[in-house]
Design a protein around this motif. Structure first.
Motif, mmCIF file in Angstrom:
data_model
loop_
_atom_site.group_PDB
_atom_site.id
_atom_site.type_symbol
_atom_site.label_atom_id
_atom_site.label_comp_id
_atom_site.label_asym_id
_atom_site.label_seq_id
_atom_site.Cartn_x
_atom_site.Cartn_y
_atom_site.Cartn_z
ATOM 1 N N SER A 4 -6.720 16.025 1.373
ATOM 2 C CA SER A 4 -7.576 15.603 2.471
ATOM 3 C C SER A 4 -7.389 16.521 3.662
ATOM 4 O O SER A 4 -6.265 16.805 4.061
ATOM 5 C CB SER A 4 -7.231 14.171 2.892
ATOM 6 O OG SER A 4 -7.854 13.865 4.110
ATOM 7 N N ARG A 6 -7.922 15.693 6.579
ATOM 8 C CA ARG A 6 -7.648 14.883 7.746
ATOM 9 C C ARG A 6 -6.227 14.352 7.779
ATOM 10 O O ARG A 6 -5.888 13.574 8.640
ATOM 11 C CB ARG A 6 -8.625 13.716 7.804
ATOM 12 C CG ARG A 6 -10.007 14.136 8.266
ATOM 13 C CD ARG A 6 -10.916 12.952 8.358
ATOM 14 N NE ARG A 6 -11.746 12.861 7.172
ATOM 15 C CZ ARG A 6 -12.719 11.989 7.021
ATOM 16 N NH1 ARG A 6 -12.975 11.120 7.957
ATOM 17 N NH2 ARG A 6 -13.432 11.967 5.921
ATOM 18 N N ILE A 7 -5.406 14.711 6.805
ATOM 19 C CA ILE A 7 -4.030 14.261 6.827
ATOM 20 C C ILE A 7 -3.120 15.466 6.885
ATOM 21 O O ILE A 7 -3.518 16.572 6.574
ATOM 22 C CB ILE A 7 -3.705 13.372 5.613
ATOM 23 C CG1 ILE A 7 -4.030 14.100 4.309
ATOM 24 C CG2 ILE A 7 -4.444 12.076 5.694
ATOM 25 C CD1 ILE A 7 -3.708 13.290 3.079
ATOM 26 N N ALA A 11 1.473 15.443 3.560
ATOM 27 C CA ALA A 11 1.034 14.211 2.917
ATOM 28 C C ALA A 11 0.821 14.434 1.429
ATOM 29 O O ALA A 11 0.440 15.511 1.002
ATOM 30 C CB ALA A 11 -0.258 13.724 3.555
ATOM 31 N N MET A 204 -5.728 4.386 -1.559
ATOM 32 C CA MET A 204 -6.348 4.965 -0.367
ATOM 33 C C MET A 204 -7.246 6.133 -0.741
ATOM 34 O O MET A 204 -8.308 6.325 -0.167
ATOM 35 C CB MET A 204 -5.285 5.417 0.635
ATOM 36 C CG MET A 204 -4.400 4.284 1.151
ATOM 37 S SD MET A 204 -5.341 2.898 1.830
ATOM 38 C CE MET A 204 -6.018 3.621 3.312
ATOM 39 N N PRO A 206 -7.195 9.601 -0.420
ATOM 40 C CA PRO A 206 -7.615 10.595 0.571
ATOM 41 C C PRO A 206 -8.078 11.895 -0.078
ATOM 42 O O PRO A 206 -7.602 12.279 -1.136
ATOM 43 C CB PRO A 206 -6.338 10.819 1.394
ATOM 44 C CG PRO A 206 -5.220 10.502 0.456
ATOM 45 C CD PRO A 206 -5.733 9.366 -0.390
ATOM 46 N N ASP A 265 -4.485 0.465 5.908
ATOM 47 C CA ASP A 265 -3.882 1.646 6.554
ATOM 48 C C ASP A 265 -2.477 1.800 5.996
ATOM 49 O O ASP A 265 -1.517 1.281 6.560
ATOM 50 C CB ASP A 265 -3.856 1.462 8.064
ATOM 51 C CG ASP A 265 -3.436 2.724 8.813
ATOM 52 O OD1 ASP A 265 -2.959 3.670 8.164
ATOM 53 O OD2 ASP A 265 -3.578 2.758 10.046
ATOM 54 N N TRP A 268 -0.689 7.322 4.477
ATOM 55 C CA TRP A 268 -1.282 8.642 4.639
ATOM 56 C C TRP A 268 -2.596 8.641 5.392
ATOM 57 O O TRP A 268 -2.972 9.606 6.025
ATOM 58 C CB TRP A 268 -1.485 9.277 3.257
ATOM 59 C CG TRP A 268 -0.200 9.392 2.513
ATOM 60 C CD1 TRP A 268 0.756 10.360 2.647
ATOM 61 C CD2 TRP A 268 0.298 8.489 1.528
ATOM 62 N NE1 TRP A 268 1.807 10.116 1.803
ATOM 63 C CE2 TRP A 268 1.551 8.973 1.101
ATOM 64 C CE3 TRP A 268 -0.198 7.314 0.950
ATOM 65 C CZ2 TRP A 268 2.318 8.332 0.133
ATOM 66 C CZ3 TRP A 268 0.565 6.681 0.000
ATOM 67 C CH2 TRP A 268 1.811 7.189 -0.405
ATOM 68 N N THR A 269 -3.353 7.575 5.283
ATOM 69 C CA THR A 269 -4.670 7.527 5.909
ATOM 70 C C THR A 269 -5.121 6.077 5.953
ATOM 71 O O THR A 269 -4.325 5.167 5.762
ATOM 72 C CB THR A 269 -5.665 8.406 5.125
ATOM 73 O OG1 THR A 269 -6.915 8.451 5.806
ATOM 74 C CG2 THR A 269 -5.884 7.898 3.705
ATOM 75 N N ASN A 270 -6.403 5.838 6.226
ATOM 76 C CA ASN A 270 -6.903 4.472 6.326
ATOM 77 C C ASN A 270 -8.308 4.388 5.750
ATOM 78 O O ASN A 270 -8.952 5.407 5.464
ATOM 79 C CB ASN A 270 -6.868 3.992 7.780
ATOM 80 C CG ASN A 270 -7.622 4.931 8.703
ATOM 81 O OD1 ASN A 270 -8.829 5.111 8.556
ATOM 82 N ND2 ASN A 270 -6.918 5.527 9.655
ATOM 83 N N GLU A 273 -11.369 6.194 7.133
ATOM 84 C CA GLU A 273 -11.564 7.593 6.751
ATOM 85 C C GLU A 273 -11.979 7.756 5.298
ATOM 86 O O GLU A 273 -12.818 8.592 4.973
ATOM 87 C CB GLU A 273 -10.289 8.395 7.020
ATOM 88 C CG GLU A 273 -9.943 8.512 8.495
ATOM 89 C CD GLU A 273 -8.828 9.508 8.746
ATOM 90 O OE1 GLU A 273 -8.253 10.016 7.772
ATOM 91 O OE2 GLU A 273 -8.545 9.770 9.918
ATOM 92 N N THR A 274 -11.375 6.974 4.390
ATOM 93 C CA THR A 274 -11.688 7.160 2.974
ATOM 94 C C THR A 274 -12.794 6.239 2.486
ATOM 95 O O THR A 274 -13.439 6.537 1.483
ATOM 96 C CB THR A 274 -10.437 6.961 2.102
ATOM 97 O OG1 THR A 274 -9.964 5.611 2.258
ATOM 98 C CG2 THR A 274 -9.341 7.939 2.507
#
Length: 351
Positions: A4, A6-7, A11, A204, A206, A265, A268-270, A273-274
């Motif tokens: 991802s 965004r991470i 990660a 998640m 991502p 959440d 690594w992300t939430n 976002e995914t």
């Protein structure tokens, strides 16, 4: 391998199984060929389920933890004592109980000598319990693991660990290559993290916006029994060719009914976002239109058509557009399809 953007660079990442004849890897420009925390997931054709069952209301399954819901019939499958997923207090109690022990367990193998070893039983039990927790939230029956598939998963994890990268098609020139490991690689979600942590990462998903395939395999009608192999840094979860037949007409994530805020959440992300997701084996979602409301306010969602075959024949993701998920009740209505879908999600802070 898919990472991802965004991470952070440390990660975990994922590889997504595309099926027996294709896979996503570093050669297609979608990601890199190694690094910490990667995952991969396979796709396959339509799963061996009966998609005809029932109206498009909340899917039904056996959330009681009774292993009879799993075609392997193995009563040793790690699962907690059940509870009612439609009761917020019971849901939170099981969420906390099933995640109280997230220990990975020690790996007994090593790259020297190409010894796949094994992971402590606690690591495999914890992995299966957390996997079945997510299936329970979705009102799906639990699955168990098969020792023969576990052994192949160990060979798979060893190869990824020794090579320092993920692939669904490892070649004989790989360090610690084995035919069993290659077979598992072609049939598994694989991650550059140990096995317990991989479950949250798969859910998640991502860096996987066109498929959300890892999540869809865990929530598939057909998965089970699985094989779980792990080192202390790489893991493989067998997903293809399962004999499950849960028969849910559709599955959603977050799932209908009470749902833990903590699951939106994780690490690594939430889900902002995914994305949320809906999958089905029998309802074509190609023209799906989604309306989400909270307290009478319409919340805009960006709907994305997802690739077919990743644990379900059809699927969409829904990305919150300018808002964030929080505690409250969300009404989801899906129209433009042959069988309209409507369900409520109650996001609950489980503390």
């Amino acid at each position: 391998m898919i990472r991802s953007p965004r991470i952070g660079p440390h990660a975990p990442t994922l590889l997504l199984v595309l099926g027996l004849c294709a896979c996503v890897d570093g050669s297609d420009g979608d990601g890199d060929s190694g690094g910490t925390g990667a995952t991969a997931s396979n796709t396959a054709g339509p799963s061996s389920t009966d998609p005809s069952g029932g109206p498009s209301t909340a899917p039904t399954g056996d959330p009681s933890g009774d292993p009879s819901g799993d075609p392997s019939g193995d009563p040793t499958g790690a699962d907690s004592s059940g509870g009612d997923p439609n009761d917020a207090e019971a849901m939170c109690a099981r969420w906390r109980a099933d995640r109280a022990d997230m220990v990975e367990g020690a790996w007994s193998g090593g790259v020297d000598g190409c010894d796949p070893g094994d992971i402590d039983a606690v690591g495999r039990d914890n992995t299966l319990r957390v996997l079945n927790l997510f299936r329970w939230l979705a009102d799906l029956p639990p699955i168990t693991h098969d020792p023969a598939l576990d052994a192949k998963g160990q060979q798979c994890a060893l190869m990824m660990h020794a090579q320092g990268q993920l692939s669904h098609g490892p070649t004989p020139d790989w360090t610690c290559y084995s035919a069993d490991g290659a077979e598992a690689a072609a049939n598994s979600n694989i991650a550059s993290t140990a096995t317990v942590a991989s479950v949250d990462l798969y859910m998640m998903d991502p860096g996987n916006p066109t498929t959300i395939g890892h999540r869809r395999w865990i929530l598939s009608n057909s998965i089970g029994p699985t094989g779980l192999g792990s080192t202390d840094g790489f893991s493989c979860m067998w997903t293809l060719g399962g004999t499950g037949n849960a028969g849910a007409p559709w599955l959603a994530y977050p799932s209908p009914g009470p749902f833990p805020l903590e699951a939106t959440d994780i690490g690594w992300t939430n889900l902002d976002e995914t994305g949320w997701s809906i999958q089905s084996d029998g309802i074509d979602l190609a023209s799906a239109q989604v309306t989400v409301t909270r307290d009478g306010e319409v919340l805009p969602m960006t709907v994305v058509q997802l690739g077919g075959g990743y644990g379900s024949t059809y699927a969409i993701s829904m990305l919150p557009d300018g808002w964030q998920i929080g505690v409250g009740e969300y009404d989801v209505v899906v129209t433009g399809i042959s069988e309209p879908i409507e369900y409520d999600v109650e996001i609950v802070d489980c503390g």
